[in-house]
Design an enzyme around this catalytic site. Structure first.
Site, PDB file in Angstrom:
ATOM      1  N   HIS A 168       7.545   1.188  -4.393  1.00 23.54           N
ATOM      2  CA  HIS A 168       6.772  -0.036  -3.806  1.00 23.54           C
ATOM      3  C   HIS A 168       6.609   0.268  -2.184  1.00 23.54           C
ATOM      4  O   HIS A 168       7.168   1.484  -1.722  1.00 23.54           O
ATOM      5  CB  HIS A 168       8.029  -1.007  -3.552  1.00 23.54           C
ATOM      6  CG  HIS A 168       9.339  -0.869  -2.922  1.00 23.54           C
ATOM      7  ND1 HIS A 168      10.208   0.117  -3.360  1.00 23.54           N
ATOM      8  CD2 HIS A 168       9.584  -0.973  -1.804  1.00 23.54           C
ATOM      9  CE1 HIS A 168      11.267   0.228  -2.310  1.00 23.54           C
ATOM     10  NE2 HIS A 168      10.857  -0.414  -1.427  1.00 23.54           N
TER      11      HIS A 168
ATOM     12  N   HIS B 277       7.495   4.247  -1.748  1.00 19.42           N
ATOM     13  CA  HIS B 277       8.647   4.927  -1.797  1.00 19.42           C
ATOM     14  C   HIS B 277       9.493   4.329  -2.992  1.00 19.42           C
ATOM     15  O   HIS B 277       9.244   3.108  -3.529  1.00 19.42           O
ATOM     16  CB  HIS B 277       9.394   5.056  -0.492  1.00 19.42           C
ATOM     17  CG  HIS B 277       9.944   3.647   0.060  1.00 19.42           C
ATOM     18  ND1 HIS B 277       9.222   2.955   0.796  1.00 19.42           N
ATOM     19  CD2 HIS B 277      10.974   3.171  -0.021  1.00 19.42           C
ATOM     20  CE1 HIS B 277       9.637   1.780   0.901  1.00 19.42           C
ATOM     21  NE2 HIS B 277      10.930   1.749   0.635  1.00 19.42           N
TER      22      HIS B 277
HETATM   23  C1  SIN Z   1      13.942   0.684   0.546  1.00 16.33           C
HETATM   24  O1  SIN Z   1      13.703   0.682   1.750  1.00 16.33           O
HETATM   25  O2  SIN Z   1      13.134   0.146  -0.359  1.00 16.33           O
HETATM   26  C2  SIN Z   1      15.299   1.356   0.053  1.00 16.33           C
HETATM   27  C3  SIN Z   1      14.961   3.091   0.009  1.00 16.33           C
HETATM   28  C4  SIN Z   1      16.272   3.708  -0.123  1.00 16.33           C
HETATM   29  O3  SIN Z   1      17.601   3.152  -0.143  1.00 16.33           O
HETATM   30  O4  SIN Z   1      16.248   4.803  -0.042  1.00 16.33           O
END
Ligand code: SIN
Length: 283
Positions: free
Chosen positions: A103, A258
């Protein structure tokens, strides 16, 4: 201290050492900001910052957004969203298993996010990495007919989609109330967006929050999105961040998606604070 920068991959990622973000002059800040636009993920090592300093540094990039999951915000500092599997005296210290799907942060908001700034306080001995995929590099690798096809398409994004499709299937995920979902009805964004600072075209769809491409039938939309998602995570567009405690990582939500990797066991602690910067100034 002298700041130094190392590029991590040709498409994305830079590591910065030799700075203290709580005491940053304008010249070093400008260099970090330039690196944020150029490399999309900027890993700043060895920071010792309070939540207030975290929020103050983030605010230098733009107005901060307050996450819709109010129970996971830091008391007294609501711009900080807590992502954590830590429990203290029976009290959860944040949302466990957050973001374990591809996302870009907050694309379900009418005004989406410019970037995020995440601070690692405790990290697993191994695992709990974050994967990043560059959405300008993947756009640029598409054929011209595919770019033309996507150019006038609109996508529907919904906060509920990530919970229904991914999060609720992960054991230990905390439920989200209907009231929270009702506060974030679906929104529309173009499938291709121009990055306002680099001028690069970026794919702006993601498996977490994109429900469908509005102009297509459901079947057509599913097929095109499945193709794009497979394309977007090809290895050449990709950086995998292995966290160290005291890393402060900035990422550009306009040019990346990510995914947090939930591969660590319950005996391991992953305790993070994140701020989210708005793309523009609208409320
Ligand atoms: C996020 O911001 O979606 C979480 C990313 C993470 O915890 O690595």
């Amino acid at each position: 201290m002298t700041m130094s920068l190392r590029q991590m991959t040709p498409s994305l990622g830079a590591e910065i050492t030799g700075v203290d973000v709580a005491n940053l002059d304008n010249q070093d800040f400008d260099a970090i900001y330039e690196s944020f636009n150029r490399h999309s993920v900027v890993v700043i090592r060895d920071q010792n910052i309070t939540p207030e300093q975290h929020a103050d540094f983030s605010r230098r990039f733009g107005k901060l957004m307050v996450h819709v999951l109010k129970d996971d915000l830091l008391e007294g500092q609501p711009e900080i969203y807590r992502l954590s599997n830590k429990v203290e005296n029976g009290v959860p210290q944040g949302r466990p298993n957050a973001g374990q799907y591809w996302h870009s942060d907050l694309t379900y908001e009418k005004v989406p996010s410019k970037g995020s700034v995440m601070y690692a306080m405790e990290v697993p001995d191994a695992g709990g990495d974050t994967l990043f995929a560059h959405t300008a590099a993947s756009y640029e690798a598409l054929s011209e007919p595919m770019k033309a096809f996507l150019s006038d398409k609109t996508a529907i994004h919904d906060f509920r989609h990530a919970y229904d499709t991914f999060s609720k299937r992960i054991p230990g995920t905390m439920p989200i109330s209907e009231e929270v979902f009702a506060a974030r009805p679906p929104v529309e964004h173009p499938v291709i967006r121009t990055h306002p600072e680099t001028g690069r075209q970026c794919l702006f769809v993601n498996p977490g929050f994109t429900v469908r491409i509005k102009e297509l039938s459901y079947d057509e939309s599913d097929a095109i999105l499945a193709y794009l998602y497979g394309h977007m995570i090809k290895p050449q567009f990709f950086y995998r961040h292995n966290w160290r405690a005291n890393d402060l990582v900035l990422w550009d939500n306009r040019s990346l998606m990510h995914c947090a990797v939930g591969d660590y066991g319950p005996d391991q602690t992953r305790h993070m604070h994140r701020t989210t910067i708005m793309d523009g100034d609208a409320a």
